[in-house]
Design a protein around this motif. Structure first.
Motif, PDB file in Angstrom:
ATOM      1  N   UNK A  66       0.817  -1.206   0.000  1.00 20.54           N
ATOM      2  CA  UNK A  66       0.000   0.000   0.000  1.00 20.54           C
ATOM      3  C   UNK A  66       0.849   1.253   0.000  1.00 20.54           C
ATOM      4  N   UNK A  67       1.901   1.252   0.808  1.00 28.75           N
ATOM      5  CA  UNK A  67       2.795   2.406   0.867  1.00 28.75           C
ATOM      6  C   UNK A  67       3.468   2.655  -0.464  1.00 28.75           C
ATOM      7  N   UNK A  68       3.998   1.607  -1.053  1.00 28.08           N
ATOM      8  CA  UNK A  68       4.721   1.735  -2.329  1.00 28.08           C
ATOM      9  C   UNK A  68       3.824   2.304  -3.419  1.00 28.08           C
ATOM     10  N   UNK A  69       2.653   1.725  -3.597  1.00 26.11           N
ATOM     11  CA  UNK A  69       1.788   2.145  -4.697  1.00 26.11           C
ATOM     12  C   UNK A  69       1.139   3.491  -4.427  1.00 26.11           C
ATOM     13  N   UNK A  70       0.765   3.766  -3.178  1.00 25.45           N
ATOM     14  CA  UNK A  70       0.157   5.062  -2.874  1.00 25.45           C
ATOM     15  C   UNK A  70       1.138   6.203  -3.113  1.00 25.45           C
ATOM     16  N   UNK A  71       2.390   6.032  -2.714  1.00 23.48           N
ATOM     17  CA  UNK A  71       3.361   7.098  -2.914  1.00 23.48           C
ATOM     18  C   UNK A  71       3.659   7.305  -4.391  1.00 23.48           C
ATOM     19  N   UNK A  72       3.808   6.230  -5.140  1.00 26.45           N
ATOM     20  CA  UNK A  72       4.125   6.369  -6.562  1.00 26.45           C
ATOM     21  C   UNK A  72       2.936   6.879  -7.371  1.00 26.45           C
ATOM     22  N   UNK A  73       1.750   6.350  -7.098  1.00 30.75           N
ATOM     23  CA  UNK A  73       0.559   6.835  -7.794  1.00 30.75           C
ATOM     24  C   UNK A  73       0.265   8.282  -7.389  1.00 30.75           C
ATOM     25  N   UNK A  74       0.464   8.601  -6.106  1.00 29.92           N
ATOM     26  CA  UNK A  74       0.250   9.968  -5.642  1.00 29.92           C
ATOM     27  C   UNK A  74       1.185  10.947  -6.322  1.00 29.92           C
ATOM     28  N   UNK A  75       2.446  10.554  -6.464  1.00 28.02           N
ATOM     29  CA  UNK A  75       3.413  11.421  -7.147  1.00 28.02           C
ATOM     30  C   UNK A  75       3.026  11.619  -8.608  1.00 28.02           C
TER      31      UNK A  75
END
Length: 207
Positions: free
Chosen positions: A120-129
């Protein structure tokens, strides 16, 4: 001539990091068949993200603003911010996270990780960016560039241009990416907390 030669080397710096990202991607694909590599899945994916953001942030967006002809019009506009966000966190932020995860895994190879929080952390940060770039920073930067070329740099930074309804809406849209990114950061903190709890239960020191 010196500026032209120097710009070639500046442009080429993105190539080796992109190749490293492709190498990491190939390694991750092979990890499914190698037991010990599976434990380093999120380490490898972080390095894949480094290669991706290096290509997008430092490569594509860097090439868009760094040539002297474009730099004259866009220096200090949101095109610079788009490049900075993608290249700074996308490359160095994900590199730091990847190295951190590598050290955590090497320090305690048998410790069970909460894969859901980490994913969740990995994808949320990358998608958020990516959402920050596509919904706000890049559109604002492109409109500012158009205004700078057609009218003047002063106009692209003026309140008369920046406070129009369209520009205001685009700036507010950044909250979507910021929220996703913030949730990803919180998920990573929660993941770290699970490591501390698991070390307390086993009576070992946290790395």
């Amino acid at each position: 001539s010196v500026i032209a030669v120097g710009s070639v080397f500046s442009a080429l710096e993105v190539v080796p990091l992109t190749l490293i990202g492709l190498e990491a991607l190939q390694t991750w694909r092979k990890a499914k068949n190698v037991a010990w590599l599976g434990a380093y899945k999120w380490v490898i994916l972080s390095f894949v993200a480094v290669g991706f953001w290096n290509t997008v942030g430092a490569g594509l967006l860097g090439f868009a603003i760094n040539p002297p002809a474009s730099l004259y019009y866009v220096q200090g506009l949101n095109m610079t911010a788009a490049h900075g966000h993608a290249a700074l966190f996308g490359v160095y932020g994900m590199l730091g996270i990847g190295l951190m995860l590598f050290c955590l895994r090497a320090a305690a190879p048998d410790r069970q990780w909460d894969e859901r929080l980490l994913a969740g952390s990995f994808w949320l940060m990358n998608v958020g960016l990516m959402a920050m770039l596509l919904l706000s920073l890049l559109p604002v930067g492109l409109l500012q560039t158009k205004a700078s070329v057609e009218v003047g740099y002063w106009f692209a930074r003026s309140p008369e241009f920046l406070q129009t309804p369209t520009m205001a809406s685009l700036r507010w849209l950044r909250i979507v990416g910021d929220t996703l990114f913030g949730l990803g950061a919180l998920a990573f903190v929660a993941f770290g907390a699970t490591l501390l709890r698991s070390s307390d239960r086993t009576g070992t020191a946290a790395p």
